[in-house]
Write an enzyme that holds these catalytic residues in place. Structure first.
Site, PDB file in Angstrom:
ATOM      1  N   LYS A  26      96.589  27.969 -95.191  1.00 15.23           N
ATOM      2  CA  LYS A  26      96.302  28.265 -93.781  1.00 15.23           C
ATOM      3  C   LYS A  26      97.485  29.009 -93.168  1.00 15.23           C
ATOM      4  O   LYS A  26      98.570  29.062 -93.759  1.00 15.23           O
ATOM      5  CB  LYS A  26      95.999  26.969 -93.022  1.00 15.23           C
ATOM      6  CG  LYS A  26      97.136  25.956 -92.977  1.00 15.23           C
ATOM      7  CD  LYS A  26      96.610  24.599 -92.502  1.00 15.23           C
ATOM      8  CE  LYS A  26      97.608  23.502 -92.705  1.00 15.23           C
ATOM      9  NZ  LYS A  26      98.396  23.136 -91.549  1.00 15.23           N
ATOM     10  N   TYR A  71     123.513  38.335 -74.114  1.00 17.37           N
ATOM     11  CA  TYR A  71     122.921  37.871 -72.852  1.00 17.37           C
ATOM     12  C   TYR A  71     123.605  36.610 -72.355  1.00 17.37           C
ATOM     13  O   TYR A  71     123.887  35.690 -73.126  1.00 17.37           O
ATOM     14  CB  TYR A  71     121.435  37.561 -73.047  1.00 17.37           C
ATOM     15  CG  TYR A  71     120.546  38.776 -73.068  1.00 17.37           C
ATOM     16  CD1 TYR A  71     120.476  39.623 -71.960  1.00 17.37           C
ATOM     17  CD2 TYR A  71     119.769  39.064 -74.174  1.00 17.37           C
ATOM     18  CE1 TYR A  71     119.642  40.732 -71.968  1.00 17.37           C
ATOM     19  CE2 TYR A  71     118.930  40.173 -74.196  1.00 17.37           C
ATOM     20  CZ  TYR A  71     118.880  41.002 -73.080  1.00 17.37           C
ATOM     21  OH  TYR A  71     118.054  42.099 -73.094  1.00 17.37           O
TER      22      TYR A  71
END
Ligand SMILES: Cc1ncc(COP(=O)(O)O)c(C=O)c1O
Length: 373
Positions: free
Chosen positions: A41, A262
């Site tokens: 999956k 940042y």
């Protein structure tokens, strides 16, 4: 992006399909007479289901689990006709006929899903195969104890359904000492007695290592196939599968006190060489790795400094001689020194999340596929 020419991508993801197949063989050997399936999956945990599953089928795997019908429909044409594809989430209402038409086997998780599958069997006037999942102690998917009692007391509720498997899922299998494992095992055994006799499936990767009691007829590993360590706190018996290499864009030498990235979350205390690498959180390099993660270059650790940006990370590359990291040089983000579980621990998560987060922008190289040298 599947072209493994890195000139147009910021990073190279190498997926060793041969190692995935070796891991499947080891798990199959560990469970002896039981059958080892493969959970593919989420695009084989981010690694590419239509590349991984056919290789596993060639290695001898006969049963594949996905979560959704869409995943099954994408996978089915890539597999030999004899391979069984099962959908863990079962049919959403109205999709039953498509399961049947495409030869996909649902896992029935509730009385409502059983009713939908039974209704289709009645309409088509023939038996239809399905797995039935019971909740043995996770409160997530599968018949609750009350629903199970109701199904057991009402034999016609399974009319027209050929129960091809009875399954359940463990909540704490990676923690071998957890008493919840035995409790779930006992509840699963009791639940089986209430349902038609059918092959049983209980174990995920970690539960394979809990011992024979947990193997039953069919085991369902995902993580271990992809090299994630199955037992918390123990060494990993499986082969590593993934190598991720990020490309250096530029380097700069900065003065003490210069802030990086940042929010200026990191400042160097001494003259420092910064290397900017073109992998960021949009590529699944989790922002939680800000000021925590690292990369490796020729055996040298380069700490990740500053915040992870969307498309870049910044490394303290002072330990590497000037000029060694030219633009275009590749640094290792996942390798044997820094495996998926190590990265996950740095990010405060699990290897599953690291793998399934790996982005779509990488150049991907598949090695060790059957029929390749
Ligand atoms: C029902 C079920 N079975 C098997 C697996 C495979 O588990 P693992 O990746 O831990 O082997 C999963 C994965 O989440 C699952 O949900």
């Amino acid at each position: 992006m599947t072209d493994h020419d890195t000139s147009r991508a910021g990073a190279l993801l190498t997926i060793d399909v041969g190692a995935i197949c070796d891991n499947w063989r080891s798990l199959q050997a560990a469970v002896g007479a039981a059958q080892c399936a493969a959970v593919v999956k989420a695009d084989a945990y981010g690694l590419g289901a239509t590349r991984v599953a056919p290789a596993l089928a060639a290695a001898g795997c006969r049963t594949f689990f996905v979560a959704h019908l869409d995943e099954a429909l994408a996978l089915k044409p890539a597999l030999p006709a004899h391979a069984a594809v099962l959908v863990l989430h079962g049919p959403t209402p109205g999709t039953e006929a498509e399961f049947e038409r495409r030869g996909i086997v649902p896992v029935l998780n509730s009385a409502a899903q059983i009713a939908g599958w039974r209704a289709l069997a009645r309409r088509l006037d023939r038996e239809l195969p399905a797995f039935v999942q019971v909740d043995s102690g996770m409160a997530r998917l599968g018949l609750s104890p009350v629903e199970l009692q109701a199904v057991a007391a009402d034999a016609p509720s399974l009319a027209g359904i050929r129960v091809a498997g009875v399954m359940s899922h463990l909540a704490c299998a990676e923690d071998q000492a957890n008493p919840a494992n035995r409790e779930q095992l006992q509840r699963f055994r009791a639940a089986r007695r209430l349902l038609p006799a059918a092959p049983a499936s209980f174990a995920n990767s970690s539960a394979i290592f809990l011992g024979d009691d947990y193997h039953f007829d069919l085991v369902r590993p995902g993580a271990a196939l992809y090299g994630i360590a199955p037992v918390a706190g123990a060494s990993n018996p499986l082969r590593p599968v993934v190598r991720l290499q990020g490309k250096v864009m530029q380097t700069r030498d900065i003065e003490p006190g210069t802030p990086v990235g940042y929010g200026h979350s990191w400042r160097c205390g001494q003259p420092t060489r910064i290397a900017t690498v073109s992998v960021g959180y949009a590529d699944g390099w989790l922002r939680a790795l800000s000021n925590r993660g690292a990369a490796w270059f020729n055996g040298t650790l380069l700490p990740l400094v500053g915040k992870v940006s969307m498309d870049t990370i910044t490394l303290d590359a002072s330990a590497v001689p000037a000029g060694a990291l030219q633009p275009g040089a590749l640094v290792d983000l996942i390798n044997e020194q820094q495996d998926v579980d190590t990265v996950a621990a740095q990010a405060g998560t699990i290897g599953y999340e690291v793998l399934t987060s790996l982005g779509q922008r990488y150049a991907r190289r598949y090695v060790g596929e059957p029929g390749t040298a």
